[in-house]
Scaffold this motif. Structure first.
Motif, PDB file in Angstrom:
ATOM      1  N   MET A 312      45.746  74.188  25.168  1.00 34.12           N
ATOM      2  CA  MET A 312      45.792  73.101  26.147  1.00 34.12           C
ATOM      3  C   MET A 312      46.954  73.293  27.112  1.00 34.12           C
ATOM      4  N   SER A 313      48.078  73.754  26.594  1.00 38.35           N
ATOM      5  CA  SER A 313      49.229  74.043  27.457  1.00 38.35           C
ATOM      6  C   SER A 313      48.918  75.194  28.401  1.00 38.35           C
ATOM      7  N   LEU A 314      48.259  76.214  27.871  1.00 44.44           N
ATOM      8  CA  LEU A 314      47.890  77.383  28.664  1.00 44.44           C
ATOM      9  C   LEU A 314      46.884  77.016  29.755  1.00 44.44           C
ATOM     10  N   MET A 315      45.954  76.137  29.429  1.00 46.46           N
ATOM     11  CA  MET A 315      44.946  75.701  30.404  1.00 46.46           C
ATOM     12  C   MET A 315      45.606  75.050  31.617  1.00 46.46           C
ATOM     13  N   ARG A 316      46.580  74.188  31.367  1.00 45.11           N
ATOM     14  CA  ARG A 316      47.264  73.509  32.472  1.00 45.11           C
ATOM     15  C   ARG A 316      47.956  74.521  33.375  1.00 45.11           C
ATOM     16  N   LYS A 317      48.617  75.472  32.761  1.00 52.89           N
ATOM     17  CA  LYS A 317      49.365  76.470  33.521  1.00 52.89           C
ATOM     18  C   LYS A 317      48.437  77.340  34.367  1.00 52.89           C
ATOM     19  N   ILE A 318      47.355  77.823  33.770  1.00 54.77           N
ATOM     20  CA  ILE A 318      46.461  78.747  34.478  1.00 54.77           C
ATOM     21  C   ILE A 318      45.618  77.998  35.508  1.00 54.77           C
ATOM     22  N   ALA A 319      45.255  76.762  35.221  1.00 55.31           N
ATOM     23  CA  ALA A 319      44.509  75.964  36.203  1.00 55.31           C
ATOM     24  C   ALA A 319      45.327  75.802  37.480  1.00 55.31           C
ATOM     25  N   ASN A 320      46.624  75.535  37.336  1.00 62.15           N
ATOM     26  CA  ASN A 320      47.494  75.401  38.511  1.00 62.15           C
ATOM     27  C   ASN A 320      47.498  76.681  39.334  1.00 62.15           C
ATOM     28  N   LYS A 321      47.521  77.804  38.640  1.00 61.64           N
ATOM     29  CA  LYS A 321      47.526  79.102  39.312  1.00 61.64           C
ATOM     30  C   LYS A 321      46.270  79.290  40.160  1.00 61.64           C
ATOM     31  N   HIS A 322      45.151  78.746  39.708  1.00 64.37           N
ATOM     32  CA  HIS A 322      43.873  78.913  40.399  1.00 64.37           C
ATOM     33  C   HIS A 322      43.550  77.753  41.340  1.00 64.37           C
ATOM     34  N   GLY A 323      44.547  76.906  41.589  1.00 63.86           N
ATOM     35  CA  GLY A 323      44.334  75.810  42.526  1.00 63.86           C
ATOM     36  C   GLY A 323      43.544  74.651  41.954  1.00 63.86           C
ATOM     37  N   PHE A 324      43.531  74.537  40.613  1.00 62.76           N
ATOM     38  CA  PHE A 324      42.860  73.427  39.936  1.00 62.76           C
ATOM     39  C   PHE A 324      43.891  72.562  39.214  1.00 62.76           C
ATOM     40  N   ARG A 325      43.440  71.417  38.777  1.00 59.88           N
ATOM     41  CA  ARG A 325      44.143  70.646  37.750  1.00 59.88           C
ATOM     42  C   ARG A 325      43.135  70.403  36.643  1.00 59.88           C
ATOM     43  N   VAL A 326      43.568  70.672  35.413  1.00 58.19           N
ATOM     44  CA  VAL A 326      42.678  70.464  34.273  1.00 58.19           C
ATOM     45  C   VAL A 326      42.870  69.032  33.774  1.00 58.19           C
ATOM     46  N   LEU A 327      41.765  68.349  33.544  1.00 58.51           N
ATOM     47  CA  LEU A 327      41.789  66.978  33.045  1.00 58.51           C
ATOM     48  C   LEU A 327      41.327  66.980  31.591  1.00 58.51           C
ATOM     49  N   LEU A 328      42.234  66.631  30.689  1.00 57.55           N
ATOM     50  CA  LEU A 328      41.906  66.590  29.268  1.00 57.55           C
ATOM     51  C   LEU A 328      41.675  65.171  28.781  1.00 57.55           C
ATOM     52  N   HIS A 329      41.848  64.204  29.670  1.00 60.14           N
ATOM     53  CA  HIS A 329      41.564  62.804  29.325  1.00 60.14           C
ATOM     54  C   HIS A 329      40.111  62.682  28.863  1.00 60.14           C
ATOM     55  N   GLU A 330      39.881  61.813  27.874  1.00 65.76           N
ATOM     56  CA  GLU A 330      38.533  61.679  27.315  1.00 65.76           C
ATOM     57  C   GLU A 330      37.534  61.075  28.289  1.00 65.76           C
ATOM     58  N   LYS A 331      38.003  60.328  29.270  1.00 60.34           N
ATOM     59  CA  LYS A 331      37.071  59.677  30.205  1.00 60.34           C
ATOM     60  C   LYS A 331      37.698  59.619  31.599  1.00 60.34           C
ATOM     61  N   PRO A 332      37.833  60.762  32.262  1.00 62.88           N
ATOM     62  CA  PRO A 332      38.476  60.747  33.582  1.00 62.88           C
ATOM     63  C   PRO A 332      37.625  60.113  34.671  1.00 62.88           C
ATOM     64  N   PHE A 333      36.290  60.087  34.460  1.00 60.38           N
ATOM     65  CA  PHE A 333      35.389  59.537  35.480  1.00 60.38           C
ATOM     66  C   PHE A 333      34.448  58.528  34.838  1.00 60.38           C
ATOM     67  N   ASN A 334      34.318  57.391  35.477  1.00 60.46           N
ATOM     68  CA  ASN A 334      33.422  56.365  34.969  1.00 60.46           C
ATOM     69  C   ASN A 334      31.963  56.735  35.261  1.00 60.46           C
ATOM     70  N   GLY A 335      31.061  56.381  34.351  1.00 59.76           N
ATOM     71  CA  GLY A 335      29.637  56.551  34.613  1.00 59.76           C
ATOM     72  C   GLY A 335      29.047  57.898  34.269  1.00 59.76           C
ATOM     73  N   ILE A 336      29.883  58.865  33.909  1.00 59.85           N
ATOM     74  CA  ILE A 336      29.373  60.171  33.474  1.00 59.85           C
ATOM     75  C   ILE A 336      30.015  60.512  32.132  1.00 59.85           C
ATOM     76  N   ASN A 337      29.545  61.589  31.526  1.00 60.43           N
ATOM     77  CA  ASN A 337      30.033  61.950  30.200  1.00 60.43           C
ATOM     78  C   ASN A 337      31.542  62.146  30.169  1.00 60.43           C
ATOM     79  N   GLY A 338      32.128  61.716  29.080  1.00 58.45           N
ATOM     80  CA  GLY A 338      33.527  62.020  28.834  1.00 58.45           C
ATOM     81  C   GLY A 338      33.653  63.319  28.051  1.00 58.45           C
ATOM     82  N   SER A 339      34.875  63.651  27.672  1.00 61.92           N
ATOM     83  CA  SER A 339      35.145  64.917  26.983  1.00 61.92           C
ATOM     84  C   SER A 339      35.618  64.676  25.557  1.00 61.92           C
ATOM     85  N   GLY A 340      35.087  65.467  24.648  1.00 60.80           N
ATOM     86  CA  GLY A 340      35.511  65.409  23.259  1.00 60.80           C
ATOM     87  C   GLY A 340      36.008  66.760  22.795  1.00 60.80           C
TER      88      GLY A 340
END
Length: 729
Positions: A312-340
């Protein structure tokens, strides 16, 4: 601000995949390149030290501090060869993340210069400041001392220029202040209990290990769009935002072609993960747009937990490198699937037997049934506690939301295994045995096909499903430390196996034949655990009613669910299995309640700021534009005709006025509710107040904001919309 949104959208569209340099050698050749594994130990440690350390790792022997200096010297030599200049004790405090304090490999040489040094004392134990980490009152702020102690069963690794040493973290008086210490104790407990039961079937078993294979789900959003969403930055989820007209309803994202930028990120992540010894196996698009999954090959449970935290720490670091932000929150968006983060759990002997896998002989299948049923017993007896282990302010949004397991723990076994258990329970005991000459008793248990999963459809609504040779605990949240759930599951199964053996031994002591005694107890436990078995639709309202009738824990309030940690039977289990003491459990619950409160508090403050500084000003600005248009139309066409021509605008003006008024009233009530809740001294009652009075008000405010998003001019709206966050990648 609206211009900033459109600049972010334009910038995101222009981005192209980064070029990822693929290693020339095969993955098997660079796997664990930056891990001090057995191969490195053999190379850099003296033979006798190597043998002693391996004995500690494999057999749980006590670590002799006399070898610490030699181990530290070998580690330092290997690390410095790889350009390392610092070291850190890497631990997992009760913050849900990891912690580290970097120190350089330097000491005074006594001659006015410096020398590279790393002693066994620094490897084995350090004293980080414990006062600022969550402790639930175990430590006072002025009592700062705490200890981090090396866990040799999880290999040391290199991140950048730092040697990372996995450790436990305890208070000065010995209480666990982390996840790893109780996890190791729970693994020891299930090892002892399972090994004892295995001896009924195979005396050669010396050790049983718990395995864990996690499946990490996550979202990726463009970093430019992320930076224009203060709610995402500060809370990890969108506190407002209307559904995109198209989201996941076409089912076209799941297993679809991976977008190029995402593919580049995944390649980079996998290469670096493999170099750190994380055995990445699977990657794919998930159901929701912008959602993806990574899963490794299963590993020993303690190591798997460490690897997930590292990933999870590595994902955040590499996502930044590729111009992304990784969202690990279980429900970052309302109305669509969350993450488990599905946790695939099983038990394996040192002789290579998977205990939840059927065998080829009746005796093997009896062993299989024993471990299936006693796992169910642990889950049944502590179903509320198991639910509490995965509950959080963030996972609260996901559980029971029709894309995740419900907030009621049950177990899906599938038709074939259910039929087998029913057969054992209901058959006359004498019919289960037949004489088999000199071999003694032969069990009439049908041989079970090895690929049971192929014979029964999967039930995605089950929180704890049997999937052929393991159980899949699906309720774990994507942001969570897997250790929380694994501590409870291992301890619960250890307790069930311990009680099982006590009862079987009692029957044997009375003269009953071993297999007959085992079947007697198993039949009792099959009947006792029936309430936890459910193969139907876990999302249905009927199941909630049925679950309550069965006596299962149906509590849905996160703060109240934490009470299960302090139930008498929970405290007894943890203490009997030597996992945690009652005062440690009380302290951890204080941390859980405080964490819940703080997360909702932060969300409420961010929401209040956003609506009063973004939404309401934008809406009233648009309202003013419409009002000017109405007045101009009246001036040109006269009042009577002007009213006809501007009827739509007048309707919108009125709607904006009504909705902004409700928002402003809602924010005032939200602030008052926070002030009232903050006056409550008791951590539990304060968390309940935040759950009951504040979280609900936030949803009411969100509803009004999302309706305004539909009617306010798009060119004025300052916050990136769902269609932009989810589909620009």
């Amino acid at each position: 601000m609206a211009n900033l949104r459109f600049e972010a959208v334009a910038g995101a569209f222009k981005k192209r995949p980064l070029n990822v340099e693929i290693p020339k050698n095969r993955p098997s050749e660079y796997f664990a390149k930056y891990v001090f594994n057995r191969q490195k130990m053999y190379e850099y440690l003296p033979a006798d030290v190597y043998e002693t350390l391996i004995d500690v790792i494999d057999n749980g022997s006590r670590l002799d501090r006399s070898i610490a200096d030699a181990v530290a010297s070998g580690m330092k030599k290997w690390a410095m060869k790889n350009g390392v200049t610092h070291y850190t004790h890497w631990f997992q405090p009760l913050t849900e993340g990891t912690a580290e304090k970097h120190d350089a490999f330097v000491e005074h040489d006594g001659k006015g210069g410096m020398v590279e040094d790393f002693s066994g004392k620094l490897l084995v134990q350090q004293e980080p400041d414990a006062s600022s980490f969550p402790n639930g009152g175990i430590r006072n702020t002025f009592e700062a001392r705490g200890y981090s102690a090396w866990d040799p069963t999880s290999p040391v690794f290199i991140m950048d220029d730092t040697l990372c040493i996995p450790t436990i973290f305890i208070s000065y008086t010995g209480e666990a202040l982390d996840y790893k210490a109780p996890l190791l104790r729970s693994l020891h407990a299930v090892n002892i209990a399972a090994t004892e039961v295995c001896h009924y079937f195979n005396e050669d078993v010396k050790k049983v290990s718990a395995n864990l294979g996690w499946e990490q789900e996550y979202f990726l959003v463009d970093e430019d769009l992320y930076s224009v969403r203060p709610d995402l930055m500060l809370t990890g989820r969108t506190l407002m935002g209307h559904d995109s007209a198209k989201d996941q309803q076409m089912d076209d994202h799941y297993f679809g072609t991976i977008p190029e930028r995402v593919q580049a990120f995944m390649k980079d992540l996998e290469i670096q993960a493999l170099e750190l010894g994380i055995p990445c196996k699977t990657r794919h698009n998930e159901v929701a747009p912008g959602q993806f999954e990574l899963a490794p090959i299963f590993e020993e449970c303690n190591l798997a937990v460490d690897h997930n935290m590292l990933l999870m720490s590595l994902m955040r670091k590499i996502a930044n490198k590729h111009g992304f932000r990784v969202l690990l929150h279980e429900k970052p968006f309302n109305g669509i699937n969350g993450s488990g983060k599905h946790n695939n759990w099983s038990l394996t002997t040192d002789t290579g037997i998977l205990l939840h896998k059927s065998g080829k002989t009746p005796e093997d299948n009896l062993r299989f049934v024993v471990f299936i049923v006693e796992t169910l017993m642990g889950v049944y007896r502590h179903n509320g506690l198991l639910k509490a282990s995965v509950m959080s302010a963030t996972n609260d949004h996901r559980l029971g939301a029709n894309e995740a397991p419900p907030a009621i723990i049950s177990s899906f076994l599938g038709k074939q295994l259910s039929v087998l258990l029913d057969h054992i329970e209901k058959s006359d005991k004498n019919d289960l045995f037949t004489v088999a000459g000199k071999k003694g008793m032969k069990l009439d248990i049908p041989e079970i096909p090895e690929l049971m999963i192929d014979n029964t459809d999967r039930n995605r609504t089950s929180p704890f499903a049997f999937t052929g040779n393991r159980f899949e605990f699906r309720a774990v949240g994507s942001e969570a430390n897997c250790a929380s759930a694994m501590i409870v599951l291992n301890a619960a199964v250890a307790e069930a196996l311990t009680h099982f053996k006590e009862r079987v031994d009692a029957l044997i002591a009375k003269g009953e034949e071993k297999n007959s005694a085992i079947v007697d107890i198993i039949r009792e436990d099959i009947k006792a655990t029936k309430p936890i078995r459910f193969d139907g639709n876990g999302y249905s309202e009927e199941w909630k009613v049925e679950a309550a009738k069965r006596g299962l824990d149906c509590e849905a309030s996160c703060p109240v669910c934490f009470d299960r940690y302090l139930d008498n039977k929970s405290v007894k289990m943890f203490e009997d299995m030597n996992v945690m003491k009652d005062y440690e459990l009380k302290a951890r619950n204080e941390v859980k309640w405080e964490t819940y409160t703080k997360k909702i508090q932060i969300e409420a403050r961010v929401l209040g700021d956003l609506v009063m500084n973004h939404i309401v000003p934008v809406a009233t600005h648009y309202q003013s534009q419409l009002a000017n248009n109405v007045q101009s139309m009246f001036n040109i066409f006269g009042r009577e005709e002007g009213q006809v021509l501007t009827a739509r605008n007048i309707k919108i003006i009125k709607e904006i006025a009504e909705r902004t008024q409700r928002i402003e009233t809602g924010v005032e009530e939200l602030v008052d509710a926070r002030r009232s809740a903050n006056k409550i001294d008791d951590a539990r009652e304060r968390a309940i107040a935040y759950h009951d009075s504040i979280a609900t008000r936030m949803e009411d405010i969100r509803y009004q904001c999302d309706k305004l998003e539909l009617i306010v001019s798009d060119e004025l709206w300052t916050l990136p919309k769902y269609r932009e966050l989810l589909f620009i990648r």
